[in-house]
Design a protein around this motif. Structure first.
Motif, PDB file in Angstrom:
ATOM      1  N   GLY A  75      14.421  41.607  51.368  1.00 55.06           N
ATOM      2  CA  GLY A  75      13.319  41.380  52.293  1.00 55.06           C
ATOM      3  C   GLY A  75      12.223  40.538  51.667  1.00 55.06           C
ATOM      4  N   ARG A  76      11.880  40.844  50.410  1.00 55.35           N
ATOM      5  CA  ARG A  76      10.871  40.051  49.707  1.00 55.35           C
ATOM      6  C   ARG A  76      11.351  38.613  49.545  1.00 55.35           C
ATOM      7  NH1 ARG A  76       8.647  41.771  43.837  1.00 55.35           N
ATOM      8  NH2 ARG A  76       7.342  43.150  45.132  1.00 55.35           N
ATOM      9  N   THR A  77      12.614  38.452  49.191  1.00 50.51           N
ATOM     10  CA  THR A  77      13.152  37.099  49.021  1.00 50.51           C
ATOM     11  C   THR A  77      13.065  36.314  50.321  1.00 50.51           C
ATOM     12  OG1 THR A  77      14.653  37.843  47.264  1.00 50.51           O
ATOM     13  CG2 THR A  77      15.193  35.774  48.369  1.00 50.51           C
ATOM     14  N   ALA A  78      13.395  36.969  51.442  1.00 52.88           N
ATOM     15  CA  ALA A  78      13.318  36.287  52.736  1.00 52.88           C
ATOM     16  C   ALA A  78      11.889  35.870  53.060  1.00 52.88           C
ATOM     17  CB  ALA A  78      13.865  37.208  53.831  1.00 52.88           C
ATOM     18  N   LEU A  79      10.923  36.741  52.763  1.00 52.39           N
ATOM     19  CA  LEU A  79       9.519  36.399  53.003  1.00 52.39           C
ATOM     20  C   LEU A  79       9.075  35.237  52.121  1.00 52.39           C
ATOM     21  CD1 LEU A  79       7.871  39.931  53.380  1.00 52.39           C
ATOM     22  CD2 LEU A  79       8.214  38.217  55.182  1.00 52.39           C
ATOM     23  N   LEU A  80       9.554  35.209  50.879  1.00 52.86           N
ATOM     24  CA  LEU A  80       9.181  34.121  49.981  1.00 52.86           C
ATOM     25  C   LEU A  80       9.846  32.810  50.387  1.00 52.86           C
ATOM     26  CD1 LEU A  80       9.165  35.964  46.541  1.00 52.86           C
ATOM     27  CD2 LEU A  80       7.203  35.095  47.826  1.00 52.86           C
ATOM     28  N   VAL A  81      11.052  32.879  50.938  1.00 55.20           N
ATOM     29  CA  VAL A  81      11.683  31.671  51.485  1.00 55.20           C
ATOM     30  C   VAL A  81      10.825  31.104  52.615  1.00 55.20           C
ATOM     31  CG1 VAL A  81      13.625  30.857  52.887  1.00 55.20           C
ATOM     32  CG2 VAL A  81      14.054  32.177  50.810  1.00 55.20           C
ATOM     33  N   LEU A  82      10.363  31.986  53.508  1.00 52.11           N
ATOM     34  CA  LEU A  82       9.509  31.547  54.615  1.00 52.11           C
ATOM     35  C   LEU A  82       8.187  31.004  54.090  1.00 52.11           C
ATOM     36  CD1 LEU A  82       9.036  31.344  57.664  1.00 52.11           C
ATOM     37  CD2 LEU A  82       8.159  33.693  57.600  1.00 52.11           C
ATOM     38  N   ALA A  83       7.620  31.682  53.100  1.00 54.46           N
ATOM     39  CA  ALA A  83       6.357  31.218  52.517  1.00 54.46           C
ATOM     40  C   ALA A  83       6.513  29.838  51.898  1.00 54.46           C
ATOM     41  CB  ALA A  83       5.871  32.217  51.473  1.00 54.46           C
ATOM     42  N   ALA A  84       7.639  29.604  51.234  1.00 59.97           N
ATOM     43  CA  ALA A  84       7.887  28.293  50.637  1.00 59.97           C
ATOM     44  C   ALA A  84       8.066  27.236  51.725  1.00 59.97           C
ATOM     45  CB  ALA A  84       9.125  28.358  49.745  1.00 59.97           C
ATOM     46  N   TRP A  85       8.789  27.593  52.771  1.00 65.08           N
ATOM     47  CA  TRP A  85       9.074  26.663  53.866  1.00 65.08           C
ATOM     48  C   TRP A  85       7.780  26.166  54.516  1.00 65.08           C
ATOM     49  CZ3 TRP A  85      14.356  27.379  56.360  1.00 65.08           C
ATOM     50  CH2 TRP A  85      14.659  26.321  57.226  1.00 65.08           C
ATOM     51  N   VAL A 142       8.855  18.962  58.441  1.00 65.66           N
ATOM     52  CA  VAL A 142       8.417  20.331  58.154  1.00 65.66           C
ATOM     53  C   VAL A 142       9.487  21.354  58.515  1.00 65.66           C
ATOM     54  CG1 VAL A 142       6.745  22.115  58.778  1.00 65.66           C
ATOM     55  CG2 VAL A 142       5.974  19.764  58.361  1.00 65.66           C
ATOM     56  N   LEU A 143      10.093  21.202  59.688  1.00 67.06           N
ATOM     57  CA  LEU A 143      11.006  22.232  60.178  1.00 67.06           C
ATOM     58  C   LEU A 143      12.458  22.020  59.765  1.00 67.06           C
ATOM     59  CD1 LEU A 143       9.611  22.786  63.795  1.00 67.06           C
ATOM     60  CD2 LEU A 143       9.057  24.012  61.690  1.00 67.06           C
ATOM     61  N   ILE A 144      12.910  20.780  59.735  1.00 75.69           N
ATOM     62  CA  ILE A 144      14.322  20.500  59.492  1.00 75.69           C
ATOM     63  C   ILE A 144      14.554  19.926  58.098  1.00 75.69           C
ATOM     64  CG2 ILE A 144      16.343  19.238  60.343  1.00 75.69           C
ATOM     65  CD1 ILE A 144      15.081  19.268  63.095  1.00 75.69           C
ATOM     66  N   ALA A 234      12.714  28.978  45.519  1.00 72.14           N
ATOM     67  CA  ALA A 234      12.393  27.740  44.805  1.00 72.14           C
ATOM     68  C   ALA A 234      13.182  26.562  45.375  1.00 72.14           C
ATOM     69  CB  ALA A 234      12.684  27.902  43.310  1.00 72.14           C
ATOM     70  N   VAL A 235      14.420  26.800  45.786  1.00 70.50           N
ATOM     71  CA  VAL A 235      15.227  25.749  46.409  1.00 70.50           C
ATOM     72  C   VAL A 235      14.553  25.255  47.683  1.00 70.50           C
ATOM     73  CG1 VAL A 235      17.398  25.290  47.616  1.00 70.50           C
ATOM     74  CG2 VAL A 235      17.419  26.497  45.425  1.00 70.50           C
ATOM     75  N   VAL A 236      14.105  26.191  48.511  1.00 69.90           N
ATOM     76  CA  VAL A 236      13.458  25.808  49.773  1.00 69.90           C
ATOM     77  C   VAL A 236      12.149  25.065  49.495  1.00 69.90           C
ATOM     78  CG1 VAL A 236      12.352  26.709  51.856  1.00 69.90           C
ATOM     79  CG2 VAL A 236      14.547  27.636  51.099  1.00 69.90           C
ATOM     80  N   ALA A 237      11.382  25.531  48.507  1.00 65.82           N
ATOM     81  CA  ALA A 237      10.132  24.847  48.162  1.00 65.82           C
ATOM     82  C   ALA A 237      10.403  23.419  47.713  1.00 65.82           C
ATOM     83  CB  ALA A 237       9.406  25.625  47.068  1.00 65.82           C
ATOM     84  N   HIS A 238      11.400  23.238  46.877  1.00 65.31           N
ATOM     85  CA  HIS A 238      11.754  21.903  46.380  1.00 65.31           C
ATOM     86  C   HIS A 238      12.241  21.020  47.533  1.00 65.31           C
ATOM     87  CE1 HIS A 238      13.663  19.613  42.759  1.00 65.31           C
ATOM     88  NE2 HIS A 238      13.270  18.774  43.698  1.00 65.31           N
ATOM     89  N   ALA A 239      13.098  21.587  48.390  1.00 69.31           N
ATOM     90  CA  ALA A 239      13.613  20.824  49.526  1.00 69.31           C
ATOM     91  C   ALA A 239      12.490  20.421  50.471  1.00 69.31           C
ATOM     92  CB  ALA A 239      14.660  21.656  50.270  1.00 69.31           C
ATOM     93  N   SER A 240      11.552  21.329  50.706  1.00 69.99           N
ATOM     94  CA  SER A 240      10.426  21.026  51.574  1.00 69.99           C
ATOM     95  C   SER A 240       9.529  19.957  50.962  1.00 69.99           C
ATOM     96  CB  SER A 240       9.624  22.295  51.844  1.00 69.99           C
ATOM     97  OG  SER A 240       8.522  22.021  52.690  1.00 69.99           O
ATOM     98  N   LEU A 241       9.285  20.057  49.661  1.00 76.84           N
ATOM     99  CA  LEU A 241       8.451  19.061  48.986  1.00 76.84           C
ATOM    100  C   LEU A 241       9.038  17.667  49.136  1.00 76.84           C
ATOM    101  CD1 LEU A 241       6.068  18.400  47.089  1.00 76.84           C
ATOM    102  CD2 LEU A 241       7.634  18.797  45.168  1.00 76.84           C
ATOM    103  N   ASN A 242      10.340  17.531  48.936  1.00 76.30           N
ATOM    104  CA  ASN A 242      10.969  16.222  49.051  1.00 76.30           C
ATOM    105  C   ASN A 242      10.897  15.687  50.482  1.00 76.30           C
ATOM    106  OD1 ASN A 242      11.596  16.371  46.364  1.00 76.30           O
ATOM    107  ND2 ASN A 242      13.787  16.690  46.643  1.00 76.30           N
ATOM    108  N   ALA A 243      10.816  16.595  51.450  1.00 78.29           N
ATOM    109  CA  ALA A 243      10.772  16.171  52.847  1.00 78.29           C
ATOM    110  C   ALA A 243       9.373  15.764  53.289  1.00 78.29           C
ATOM    111  CB  ALA A 243      11.301  17.289  53.746  1.00 78.29           C
TER     112      ALA A 243
END
Length: 294
Positions: A75-85, A142-144, A234-243
């Protein structure tokens, strides 16, 4: 060979092999620069596999140790994925607003003149409804964007935050491990940044400058990894940053193009925001130091 040495040799050595056509060709003007940069992102993953080959660790244990699972608290990991996104686009927006406020970035929200100039430089027609297209690009980024960039981002993050970071933190402490892993991550980009990648005005000095950015961004990405016990935030944060990071250029004024050395998230303004964000996260939400692993 010790597993960490095997990891670094593979990741750094292969990055230079992949980028060699740029050095033998026209540098960043080489037509395949985008493809080569994307391929280079997978060399840390090869490093992880090389380290695993020398470690002889069981597969399930290795996947858990390198963060490919979802951690102890999903659950924490899912919240952090959303926070990174959502958090990375927020940081980029704040960096743009702060850059405008301190006078290092001039935007053209009415004419989007820099966006027009980029389209013309690519030989593309400039549509009448340019604003709607710009808004669409922002929404898509942002979304995709994080979804589209997930695989190449994982190619890097499995190495830097998944494998290397816990080992450095376990032997050197949290702060030192975060800073050192970010520096190593930044230096790994040298085959591109020595050619001026990300900061064309700096030339070869871009390698050193981008390393500074990676140290600060690496603290935030690393906190996500250590807090969750998983590499996926961290993967989602990196992917979002590049986008979303290129959106700084979308809003710029062609009469005064932004200098990314000072403006945006990758510039000095962004460095301040990233440093403050990393410090607050470590202060308010401390992370558990993992035990040293192979």
């Amino acid at each position: 060979m010790r597993p960490p040495v095997a990891f670094l040799v593979a990741a750094f050595g292969l990055s230079w092999v992949v980028a060699l056509p740029l050095w033998l060709g026209d540098g960043l003007r080489t037509p395949l620069v985008g493809v080569l940069a994307a391929l280079m992102m997978f060399t840390p993953t090869v490093g992880v596999l090389a380290a695993w080959a020398f470690s002889r660790t069981p597969v399930r244990q290795w996947l858990r140790e390198t963060g490919l699972t979802f951690g102890e608290r999903r659950g924490r990991t899912a919240l952090l994925v959303l926070a990174a996104w959502l958090g990375v686009p927020l940081l980029v927006a704040l960096s743009v607003a702060a850059s405008v406020a301190v006078g290092v970035l001039r935007v053209d929200l009415d004419g989007l003149s820099l966006f027009q100039a980029q389209l013309r430089a690519q030989g593309l027609p400039v549509p009448e409804s340019l604003t709607s297209i710009a808004v669409t690009q922002v929404v898509v980024a942002v979304l995709i964007g994080p979804v589209l960039n997930t695989i190449p981002a994982l190619g890097e993050e499995w190495g830097w935050r998944g494998y290397l970071l816990p080992r450095l933190v376990g032997t050197r402490g949290t702060v030192a491990g975060l800073l050192l892993s970010g520096a190593i991550w930044g230096l790994w980009h040298a085959p591109l940044t020595l050619l001026g990648y990300n900061y064309p005005s700096l030339g070869p000095w871009a390698a050193l400058y981008f390393t500074g950015f990676c140290v600060l961004a690496g603290v935030v990405f690393g906190w996500l990894r250590l807090r969750s016990g998983s590499v996926w935030p961290a993967v989602v944060a990196h992917a979002s940053l590049n986008a979303v990071a290129p959106l700084t250029l979308l809003l710029g004024d062609a009469a005064a193009p932004p200098d990314l050395v000072v403006a945006g998230l990758s510039g000095v303004v962004g460095w301040v925001l990233l440093a403050a964000c990393g410090a607050l996260l470590l202060k308010i939400f401390p992370v558990r130091t993992p035990q040293p692993a192979s």
